[in-house]
Write an enzyme that holds these catalytic residues in place. Structure first.
Site, PDB file in Angstrom:
ATOM      1  CB  CYS A 104       0.606   3.124   3.777  1.00 26.54           C
ATOM      2  SG  CYS A 104      -0.396   2.643   5.277  1.00 26.54           S
ATOM      3  CG  LEU A 105      -3.875   7.516   3.958  1.00 23.37           C
ATOM      4  CD1 LEU A 105      -5.407   7.457   4.208  1.00 23.37           C
ATOM      5  CD2 LEU A 105      -3.529   8.833   3.355  1.00 23.37           C
ATOM      6  CG  HIS A 108      -3.645  -1.632   7.044  1.00 22.53           C
ATOM      7  ND1 HIS A 108      -2.484  -0.876   7.751  1.00 22.53           N
ATOM      8  CD2 HIS A 108      -3.643  -0.799   5.747  1.00 22.53           C
ATOM      9  CE1 HIS A 108      -2.091  -0.099   6.913  1.00 22.53           C
ATOM     10  NE2 HIS A 108      -2.761   0.011   5.778  1.00 22.53           N
ATOM     11  CD  GLN A 147      -4.655   2.791   7.245  1.00 20.56           C
ATOM     12  OE1 GLN A 147      -5.514   2.232   6.587  1.00 20.56           O
ATOM     13  NE2 GLN A 147      -3.574   3.383   6.962  1.00 20.56           N
ATOM     14  N   GLY A 153      -7.968   4.318   0.475  1.00 18.73           N
ATOM     15  CA  GLY A 153      -8.752   3.217   1.264  1.00 18.73           C
ATOM     16  C   GLY A 153      -8.335   3.454   2.659  1.00 18.73           C
ATOM     17  CG  HIS A 157      -2.662  -1.203   1.205  1.00 18.81           C
ATOM     18  ND1 HIS A 157      -1.184  -0.694   0.975  1.00 18.81           N
ATOM     19  CD2 HIS A 157      -2.949  -0.424   2.298  1.00 18.81           C
ATOM     20  CE1 HIS A 157      -1.017   0.216   1.990  1.00 18.81           C
ATOM     21  NE2 HIS A 157      -2.215   0.428   2.635  1.00 18.81           N
ATOM     22  CD  GLU A 158      -6.927  -0.051   2.782  1.00 16.03           C
ATOM     23  OE1 GLU A 158      -6.718  -0.087   4.006  1.00 16.03           O
ATOM     24  OE2 GLU A 158      -6.499   0.759   1.954  1.00 16.03           O
TER      25      GLU A 158
HETATM   26  O1  GNR Z   1      -4.156   5.848  -0.508  1.00  8.54           O
HETATM   27  C1  GNR Z   1      -3.666   4.976  -0.405  1.00  8.54           C
HETATM   28  N1  GNR Z   1      -3.232   4.656  -1.685  1.00  8.54           N
HETATM   29  C2  GNR Z   1      -2.323   3.543  -2.077  1.00  8.54           C
HETATM   30  C3  GNR Z   1      -1.798   3.481  -3.333  1.00  8.54           C
HETATM   31  C4  GNR Z   1      -1.219   2.247  -3.737  1.00  8.54           C
HETATM   32  C5  GNR Z   1      -1.442   1.074  -2.824  1.00  8.54           C
HETATM   33  C6  GNR Z   1      -2.445   1.059  -1.709  1.00  8.54           C
HETATM   34  C7  GNR Z   1      -2.838   2.274  -1.493  1.00  8.54           C
HETATM   35  S1  GNR Z   1      -3.774   2.348   0.010  1.00  8.54           S
HETATM   36  C8  GNR Z   1      -3.496   3.914   0.512  1.00  8.54           C
HETATM   37  C9  GNR Z   1      -4.448   4.203   1.641  1.00  8.54           C
HETATM   38  C10 GNR Z   1      -4.078   3.502   2.824  1.00  8.54           C
HETATM   39  O2  GNR Z   1      -2.845   3.646   3.505  1.00  8.54           O
HETATM   40  N2  GNR Z   1      -5.012   2.349   3.201  1.00  8.54           N
HETATM   41  O3  GNR Z   1      -4.700   1.666   4.318  1.00  8.54           O
HETATM   42 NI    NI Z   2      -2.484   1.557   4.306  1.00  9.28          NI
END
Ligand code: GNR
Ligand code: NI
Length: 178
Positions: free
Chosen positions: A92-93, A138, A51, A46, A134-135
């Site tokens: 998270c990236l 952000h 980001q 995601g 999670h997104e």
């Molecule tokens: O790539 C991602 N893997 C992930 C794994 C577990 C819970 C959430 C994520 S999201 C993350 C990509 C990202 O940072 N999205 O904002």
């Molecule tokens: Ni993230």
């Protein structure tokens, strides 16, 4: 299409609250295409516009095995979340190399526009439900490490800042070798 640069924690821009997209037009579709390309390039499931330093409510997700089912959520809002919660290991990236448990609703319902401006409502569970929450965090300026203890968060902050300083010093040499 173009790759966009992903901001890294503790960049203060990650705490910006995104505003809704006013019109789903070509500008937004270009952003979406770039975000999908950037998400696949970074091997993420995601990516939120926050980001890539664009502070509008745009999210792309792909939790498929084949990585060929991109989901585009514009102006997404959670309309329902299960009372039942579960702790998942998250990454998270924008927080590279850090993984820790976060408690989330097991299932959510979400209303959003797609890249054509069409409204849709989806119900999600499992990894997709985790990723959506999670997104959407952000877009509120929230990074998953903010659910961890201040001690853990400060250790992560220090570690990433040190790493970023080292990366910066290594870059000129990296370029020479390329
Ligand atoms: O790539 C991602 N893997 C992930 C794994 C577990 C819970 C959430 C994520 S999201 C993350 C990509 C990202 O940072 N999205 O904002
Ligand atoms: Ni993230």
């Amino acid at each position: 299409m173009a790759l966009r640069t992903i901001l890294s924690y503790p960049d203060p821009r990650l705490h910006t609250v995104a505003r809704p997209v006013a019109a789903v037009d070509e500008r937004v579709r270009t952003l979406v295409a770039d975000m999908i390309e950037t998400m696949y390039h970074a091997n993420g499931i995601g990516l939120a516009a926050t980001q890539v330093d664009v502070h509008e409510r745009v999210v792309v997700i792909d939790v498929s095995e084949e990585r060929n089912e991109p989901l585009v959520l514009i102006n997404a809002e959670i309309t329902w979340a299960s009372d039942e919660t579960v702790v998942n290991e998250e990454g998270c990236l924008s927080v590279p190399g850090i993984y820790d448990g976060v408690e989330r609703a097991t299932a959510v319902r979400v209303r959003a526009l797609d890249e054509h401006g069409a409204e849709r409502e989806i119900e999600a569970e499992g990894l997709l439900a985790v990723c959506i929450q999670h997104e959407l965090d952000h877009l509120r300026g929230k990074v998953f490490v903010e659910y961890l203890s201040p001690l853990k968060r400060n250790r992560i902050k220090t570690k990433l800042l040190k790493q970023q300083r080292e990366d910066q010093r290594a870059e000129p040499g990296e370029r020479r070798r390329a």
